[in-house]
Design a protein around this motif. Structure first.
Motif, PDB file in Angstrom:
ATOM      1  N   ASP A  59       1.162  -1.311  -0.007  1.00 51.23           N
ATOM      2  CA  ASP A  59      -0.210   0.130   0.000  1.00 51.23           C
ATOM      3  C   ASP A  59       1.006   1.028  -0.301  1.00 51.23           C
ATOM      4  O   ASP A  59       2.363   0.653   0.024  1.00 51.23           O
ATOM      5  CB  ASP A  59      -0.959   0.396   0.812  1.00 51.23           C
ATOM      6  N   ARG A 115      -6.162   1.129   6.907  1.00 51.94           N
ATOM      7  CA  ARG A 115      -5.958   0.287   6.163  1.00 51.94           C
ATOM      8  C   ARG A 115      -3.758  -0.525   6.165  1.00 51.94           C
ATOM      9  O   ARG A 115      -4.841  -1.579   5.693  1.00 51.94           O
ATOM     10  CB  ARG A 115      -4.686   1.604   5.436  1.00 51.94           C
ATOM     11  N   TRP A 156      -6.494  -4.906  -2.219  1.00 50.58           N
ATOM     12  CA  TRP A 156      -6.153  -4.071  -1.332  1.00 50.58           C
ATOM     13  C   TRP A 156      -7.548  -4.665  -0.862  1.00 50.58           C
ATOM     14  O   TRP A 156      -7.660  -3.531   0.432  1.00 50.58           O
ATOM     15  CB  TRP A 156      -5.677  -2.934  -2.004  1.00 50.58           C
ATOM     16  N   ARG A 170      -9.230   4.197  -3.793  1.00 46.52           N
ATOM     17  CA  ARG A 170      -7.893   4.626  -3.395  1.00 46.52           C
ATOM     18  C   ARG A 170      -7.418   5.048  -4.663  1.00 46.52           C
ATOM     19  O   ARG A 170      -7.016   5.312  -5.275  1.00 46.52           O
ATOM     20  CB  ARG A 170      -6.903   3.741  -2.663  1.00 46.52           C
TER      21      ARG A 170
END
Length: 233
Positions: free
Chosen positions: A101, A115, A183, A188
């Motif tokens: 990420d 996250r 993810w 995002r």
């Protein structure tokens, strides 16, 4: 530091940023160890394997991107890169280093907390293990694929994207579907670049194992990607 929960390594040379990051992690019940340089974090990794690493890109000495590549070459530990640079080229550089990420500063502590929690949760996801398409088989380890008898190590995101593609061979899957699979969400920055970079690395690994079969993961213009269902047939 709290006494229980997943362990995170936090690598940043700014004391104020360390405070923000560690506060965010503590809200999710995580323990942490903090480091002011890549060299210090690397030394600690020789002794302890954390569950997550939050890593600043701009560090004195060895950069965060270089450390990320070094870590991923040895272990599949989830890594969140932090940077003040938000340009696509900078995000792509981080993703090419196999970061899981990428967050641009400044950020809200809650965003980092969520996250981080999602990465830890997704890291334990064992859905679709053992799926077979032609001679491609997902290994129950969750970090390898067996293709034409050859074992290939994958990052967690590569594994999840390939797993999604294998659920519907020969059917194009869109960017949002693959982003969710790899993810956990679609909201995002730089989502398409993340998918493109992950698929690029995945293609390189698969095609190197069976070069005679041609490209196994194909681009579908304007849609996304598909896995050829006749792999190895």
């Amino acid at each position: 530091m709290v006494d229980a929960g997943p362990l995170a390594f936090v690598v940043d040379d700014e004391p104020a940023m360390l405070d923000i990051i560690t506060f965010a992690l503590q809200t999710q019940g995580m323990r942490f160890e903090s480091f002011r340089s890549a060299e210090a974090a690397w030394s600690a990794l020789q002794v302890t394997r954390p569950d997550l690493i939050v890593l600043d890109v701009m560090l004195p000495g060895i950069s965060g991107v270089t450390l990320c590549r070094r870590i991923k070459a040895n272990w599949d530990i989830p890594i969140i890169l932090l940077t003040a640079k938000g340009e696509p080229a900078d995000r792509i550089e981080g993703l090419e280093a196999e970061a899981d990420d990428y967050i641009v500063k400044p950020f809200h502590p809650r965003e980092l907390a969520l996250r981080a929690q999602r990465l830890l949760k997704n890291g334990g996801d064992s859905t679709r293990l053992g799926t077979v398409v032609g001679t491609v088989q997902l290994d129950p380890s969750g970090v390898e694929v067996v293709i034409a008898g050859t074992r290939i190590a994958l990052t967690s995101n590569e594994f999840k994207v390939l797993s999604a593609l294998m659920t519907q061979p020969n059917v194009p899957l869109g960017f949002n579907r693959l982003l969710t699979a790899g993810w956990g969400d679609i909201d995002r920055l730089g989502g398409r670049e993340m998918i493109k970079t992950t698929v690029y690395r995945l293609r390189h690994k698969l095609d190197a194992a069976v070069p005679e079969s041609g490209q196994l993961v194909e681009s579908v213009r304007g849609t996304g990607y598909l896995l050829r269902g006749t792999v190895g047939a």
